[in-house]
Scaffold this motif. Structure first.
Motif, PDB file in Angstrom:
ATOM      1  N   LEU A 178      65.018 120.106  53.952  1.00  0.00           N
ATOM      2  CA  LEU A 178      63.869 119.361  53.436  1.00  0.00           C
ATOM      3  C   LEU A 178      64.279 118.023  52.850  1.00  0.00           C
ATOM      4  O   LEU A 178      63.512 117.062  52.900  1.00  0.00           O
ATOM      5  CB  LEU A 178      63.114 120.186  52.396  1.00  0.00           C
ATOM      6  CG  LEU A 178      62.007 121.081  52.977  1.00  0.00           C
ATOM      7  CD1 LEU A 178      62.591 122.227  53.783  1.00  0.00           C
ATOM      8  CD2 LEU A 178      61.116 121.616  51.871  1.00  0.00           C
ATOM      9  N   PHE A 179      65.491 117.948  52.271  1.00  0.00           N
ATOM     10  CA  PHE A 179      65.982 116.650  51.818  1.00  0.00           C
ATOM     11  C   PHE A 179      67.490 116.707  51.676  1.00  0.00           C
ATOM     12  O   PHE A 179      68.099 117.778  51.577  1.00  0.00           O
ATOM     13  CB  PHE A 179      65.320 116.192  50.511  1.00  0.00           C
ATOM     14  CG  PHE A 179      65.623 117.023  49.284  1.00  0.00           C
ATOM     15  CD1 PHE A 179      66.765 116.790  48.527  1.00  0.00           C
ATOM     16  CD2 PHE A 179      64.751 118.010  48.859  1.00  0.00           C
ATOM     17  CE1 PHE A 179      67.038 117.529  47.383  1.00  0.00           C
ATOM     18  CE2 PHE A 179      65.012 118.763  47.713  1.00  0.00           C
ATOM     19  CZ  PHE A 179      66.160 118.523  46.971  1.00  0.00           C
ATOM     20  N   PHE A 180      68.101 115.517  51.654  1.00  0.00           N
ATOM     21  CA  PHE A 180      69.536 115.380  51.503  1.00  0.00           C
ATOM     22  C   PHE A 180      69.790 114.082  50.745  1.00  0.00           C
ATOM     23  O   PHE A 180      69.100 113.074  50.968  1.00  0.00           O
ATOM     24  CB  PHE A 180      70.218 115.330  52.873  1.00  0.00           C
ATOM     25  CG  PHE A 180      71.721 115.395  52.824  1.00  0.00           C
ATOM     26  CD1 PHE A 180      72.358 116.502  52.295  1.00  0.00           C
ATOM     27  CD2 PHE A 180      72.491 114.339  53.289  1.00  0.00           C
ATOM     28  CE1 PHE A 180      73.746 116.568  52.239  1.00  0.00           C
ATOM     29  CE2 PHE A 180      73.874 114.388  53.234  1.00  0.00           C
ATOM     30  CZ  PHE A 180      74.514 115.513  52.711  1.00  0.00           C
ATOM     31  N   ASN A 209      62.122 119.704  38.902  1.00  0.00           N
ATOM     32  CA  ASN A 209      61.785 118.688  37.921  1.00  0.00           C
ATOM     33  C   ASN A 209      63.006 118.494  37.029  1.00  0.00           C
ATOM     34  O   ASN A 209      63.515 119.472  36.472  1.00  0.00           O
ATOM     35  CB  ASN A 209      60.570 119.167  37.114  1.00  0.00           C
ATOM     36  CG  ASN A 209      60.185 118.253  35.965  1.00  0.00           C
ATOM     37  OD1 ASN A 209      60.299 118.649  34.815  1.00  0.00           O
ATOM     38  ND2 ASN A 209      59.720 117.065  36.261  1.00  0.00           N
ATOM     39  N   GLY A 210      63.529 117.266  36.938  1.00  0.00           N
ATOM     40  CA  GLY A 210      64.731 117.099  36.136  1.00  0.00           C
ATOM     41  C   GLY A 210      64.970 115.666  35.717  1.00  0.00           C
ATOM     42  O   GLY A 210      64.434 114.716  36.292  1.00  0.00           O
ATOM     43  N   GLU A 211      65.795 115.514  34.693  1.00  0.00           N
ATOM     44  CA  GLU A 211      66.156 114.203  34.187  1.00  0.00           C
ATOM     45  C   GLU A 211      67.114 113.523  35.160  1.00  0.00           C
ATOM     46  O   GLU A 211      68.174 114.077  35.478  1.00  0.00           O
ATOM     47  CB  GLU A 211      66.806 114.332  32.813  1.00  0.00           C
ATOM     48  CG  GLU A 211      67.151 113.010  32.168  1.00  0.00           C
ATOM     49  CD  GLU A 211      67.705 113.185  30.766  1.00  0.00           C
ATOM     50  OE1 GLU A 211      67.435 112.316  29.916  1.00  0.00           O
ATOM     51  OE2 GLU A 211      68.404 114.192  30.515  1.00  0.00           O
ATOM     52  N   PRO A 212      66.806 112.325  35.641  1.00  0.00           N
ATOM     53  CA  PRO A 212      67.721 111.631  36.552  1.00  0.00           C
ATOM     54  C   PRO A 212      69.056 111.341  35.866  1.00  0.00           C
ATOM     55  O   PRO A 212      69.090 111.029  34.672  1.00  0.00           O
ATOM     56  CB  PRO A 212      66.980 110.338  36.893  1.00  0.00           C
ATOM     57  CG  PRO A 212      65.554 110.550  36.469  1.00  0.00           C
ATOM     58  CD  PRO A 212      65.586 111.544  35.355  1.00  0.00           C
ATOM     59  N   LEU A 213      70.145 111.428  36.632  1.00  0.00           N
ATOM     60  CA  LEU A 213      71.464 111.183  36.052  1.00  0.00           C
ATOM     61  C   LEU A 213      71.796 109.692  35.993  1.00  0.00           C
ATOM     62  O   LEU A 213      72.604 109.269  35.156  1.00  0.00           O
ATOM     63  CB  LEU A 213      72.537 111.914  36.861  1.00  0.00           C
ATOM     64  CG  LEU A 213      72.416 113.444  36.895  1.00  0.00           C
ATOM     65  CD1 LEU A 213      73.545 114.039  37.725  1.00  0.00           C
ATOM     66  CD2 LEU A 213      72.426 114.028  35.487  1.00  0.00           C
ATOM     67  N   TRP A 258      71.020 122.304  46.174  1.00  0.00           N
ATOM     68  CA  TRP A 258      72.209 121.740  45.539  1.00  0.00           C
ATOM     69  C   TRP A 258      71.747 120.887  44.364  1.00  0.00           C
ATOM     70  O   TRP A 258      70.857 120.034  44.512  1.00  0.00           O
ATOM     71  CB  TRP A 258      73.006 120.870  46.499  1.00  0.00           C
ATOM     72  CG  TRP A 258      73.737 121.599  47.582  1.00  0.00           C
ATOM     73  CD1 TRP A 258      73.630 122.911  47.915  1.00  0.00           C
ATOM     74  CD2 TRP A 258      74.689 121.034  48.487  1.00  0.00           C
ATOM     75  NE1 TRP A 258      74.467 123.208  48.972  1.00  0.00           N
ATOM     76  CE2 TRP A 258      75.121 122.080  49.343  1.00  0.00           C
ATOM     77  CE3 TRP A 258      75.209 119.751  48.655  1.00  0.00           C
ATOM     78  CZ2 TRP A 258      76.050 121.870  50.358  1.00  0.00           C
ATOM     79  CZ3 TRP A 258      76.138 119.537  49.665  1.00  0.00           C
ATOM     80  CH2 TRP A 258      76.562 120.594  50.494  1.00  0.00           C
ATOM     81  N   VAL A 259      72.371 121.115  43.200  1.00  0.00           N
ATOM     82  CA  VAL A 259      72.065 120.368  41.976  1.00  0.00           C
ATOM     83  C   VAL A 259      73.307 119.586  41.566  1.00  0.00           C
ATOM     84  O   VAL A 259      74.399 120.161  41.429  1.00  0.00           O
ATOM     85  CB  VAL A 259      71.647 121.323  40.837  1.00  0.00           C
ATOM     86  CG1 VAL A 259      71.360 120.530  39.557  1.00  0.00           C
ATOM     87  CG2 VAL A 259      70.437 122.156  41.237  1.00  0.00           C
ATOM     88  N   ASN A 260      73.154 118.295  41.348  1.00  0.00           N
ATOM     89  CA  ASN A 260      74.293 117.471  40.964  1.00  0.00           C
ATOM     90  C   ASN A 260      74.701 117.763  39.519  1.00  0.00           C
ATOM     91  O   ASN A 260      73.871 118.150  38.687  1.00  0.00           O
ATOM     92  CB  ASN A 260      73.952 115.990  41.124  1.00  0.00           C
ATOM     93  CG  ASN A 260      75.187 115.127  41.305  1.00  0.00           C
ATOM     94  OD1 ASN A 260      76.309 115.629  41.408  1.00  0.00           O
ATOM     95  ND2 ASN A 260      74.989 113.824  41.351  1.00  0.00           N
ATOM     96  N   LEU A 261      75.985 117.552  39.243  1.00  0.00           N
ATOM     97  CA  LEU A 261      76.494 117.668  37.882  1.00  0.00           C
ATOM     98  C   LEU A 261      76.728 116.271  37.309  1.00  0.00           C
ATOM     99  O   LEU A 261      77.165 115.362  38.027  1.00  0.00           O
ATOM    100  CB  LEU A 261      77.817 118.426  37.866  1.00  0.00           C
ATOM    101  CG  LEU A 261      77.747 119.937  38.106  1.00  0.00           C
ATOM    102  CD1 LEU A 261      79.139 120.508  38.292  1.00  0.00           C
ATOM    103  CD2 LEU A 261      77.019 120.649  36.979  1.00  0.00           C
ATOM    104  N   PRO A 262      76.467 116.075  36.015  1.00  0.00           N
ATOM    105  CA  PRO A 262      76.818 114.804  35.391  1.00  0.00           C
ATOM    106  C   PRO A 262      78.319 114.539  35.551  1.00  0.00           C
ATOM    107  O   PRO A 262      79.127 115.473  35.614  1.00  0.00           O
ATOM    108  CB  PRO A 262      76.455 115.021  33.915  1.00  0.00           C
ATOM    109  CG  PRO A 262      75.464 116.143  33.923  1.00  0.00           C
ATOM    110  CD  PRO A 262      75.856 117.026  35.065  1.00  0.00           C
ATOM    111  N   PRO A 310      68.316 114.676  39.686  1.00  0.00           N
ATOM    112  CA  PRO A 310      69.662 115.202  39.878  1.00  0.00           C
ATOM    113  C   PRO A 310      69.797 116.182  41.043  1.00  0.00           C
ATOM    114  O   PRO A 310      70.813 116.882  41.125  1.00  0.00           O
ATOM    115  CB  PRO A 310      69.914 115.925  38.556  1.00  0.00           C
ATOM    116  CG  PRO A 310      68.571 116.520  38.229  1.00  0.00           C
ATOM    117  CD  PRO A 310      67.561 115.471  38.670  1.00  0.00           C
ATOM    118  N   PHE A 311      68.811 116.241  41.912  1.00  0.00           N
ATOM    119  CA  PHE A 311      68.850 117.181  43.034  1.00  0.00           C
ATOM    120  C   PHE A 311      69.482 116.507  44.250  1.00  0.00           C
ATOM    121  O   PHE A 311      69.267 115.317  44.485  1.00  0.00           O
ATOM    122  CB  PHE A 311      67.440 117.686  43.333  1.00  0.00           C
ATOM    123  CG  PHE A 311      66.755 118.223  42.104  1.00  0.00           C
ATOM    124  CD1 PHE A 311      67.140 119.426  41.548  1.00  0.00           C
ATOM    125  CD2 PHE A 311      65.754 117.499  41.465  1.00  0.00           C
ATOM    126  CE1 PHE A 311      66.544 119.915  40.385  1.00  0.00           C
ATOM    127  CE2 PHE A 311      65.143 117.969  40.307  1.00  0.00           C
ATOM    128  CZ  PHE A 311      65.546 119.188  39.771  1.00  0.00           C
TER     129      PHE A 311
END
Length: 290
Positions: free
Chosen positions: A25-27, A249-253, A126-130, A37-38
């Motif tokens: 669905l997205f990359f 739903n998340g805070e952008p890094l 996949w969720v990015n890490l700070p 952060p996704f």
């Protein structure tokens, strides 16, 4: 209402290994900042598997710099990794694996499910890490359905709080940055009125059915809706049949994203280091992947 920034249909289905037939669905390479952060979402729509004695899934492979979140809707998925973690998730369960500094894992249809056959339906996020957390030790969370609180919206829709919080109920997943992962089921004709954080990235991954978003746009699965970050409200209505929508739903890094295959870091140098560390065996510490 948060405005709709854009809507995109999923890419054509493809196989991951020999066990997961998924639509992407997205990359993150599409627009890492808008999705932050996704990083990625694959959805495996219901697919029937005949009984087999041949293992089906994905063999050992590495990750560094992010987290994988696997949601099982139907069937069973088994996990092994280089930290010695093993687990099987079934309908309604979630596996949350933090690769962080480096892990080698494998994912298979469970032996029981593979032998009996049946329908598999799943999603992997996949969720990015700070940047400050990318080299923390790996972590594995196996979250069973009974641990995930459910909120019933005034419109009748059901929302499972996997991570973050909604209507006073907190999800069991531990996260490194403020994110919400809500797995929603909306029966035909029902509506879901969402309260979301102003300034956060908000994505609607429409996995099954058709929905009307904010009383304006009709979206048919599998597809992704990206909302503007401004605003605190959004609305979904299921049209004609039941719908499943994964709300992210998340805070952008607001950090650089540099990826290469199974590694997602902040610089090219860090990617090169990840490749060298994996090739030299540093991802597998005291324990070997099962």
């Amino acid at each position: 209402m948060k405005k709709i920034a854009h809507i995109q249909k999923s890419a054509p289905a493809h196989w991951v290994g020999n066990g997961f037939h998924v639509n992407s669905l997205f990359f993150y390479e599409q627009d890492a900042e808008a999705l932050s952060p996704f990083l990625m979402l694959d959805y495996g729509s219901p697919k029937s598997f005949a009984p087999s004695t041949q293992p089906r899934g994905v063999g050992q492979h590495p990750h560094r710099g992010f987290e994988t979140v696997t949601v099982a809707y139907q069937g069973e998925i088994e996990h092994h990794d280089s930290e010695g973690n093993r687990g099987t998730i079934g309908p309604g369960d979630v596996q949350w694996m933090t690769a962080a500094s480096g892990i080698v894992h494998e994912e298979w249809l469970s032996p029981k499910f593979n032998a009996s056959g049946g329908v598999l339906e799943m999603a992997q996020l996949w969720v990015n890490l700070p940047a400050k957390d990318k080299m923390t030790p790996p972590r594995y969370q196996e979250i069973v359905k009974a641990q995930i609180p459910t909120v019933v919206d005034e419109g009748g829709a059901r929302l499972q709080v996997v991570a973050g919080e909604y209507a006073g109920k907190r999800g069991p997943a531990m996260t490194y940055s403020p994110i919400n992962v809500w797995d929603t089921q909306i029966s035909a004709g029902q509506t879901l009125n969402l309260s979301v954080t102003d300034g956060y990235t908000t994505l609607f991954a429409v996995l099954k059915g058709s929905v009307k978003v904010n009383d304006t746009q009709t979206v048919t699965s599998p597809a992704l809706v990206v909302l503007a970050r401004e605003g605190t409200e959004a609305k979904l209505e299921a049209l004609g049949a039941d719908a499943t929508v994964l709300v992210l739903n998340g805070e952008p890094l607001h950090e650089p994203v540099v990826g290469y295959g199974p590694f997602v870091m902040n610089t090219e140098a860090e990617i090169m280091q990840a490749m060298q560390d994996f090739q030299s065996g540093r991802f597998v510490r005291a324990k070997a992947a099962a």
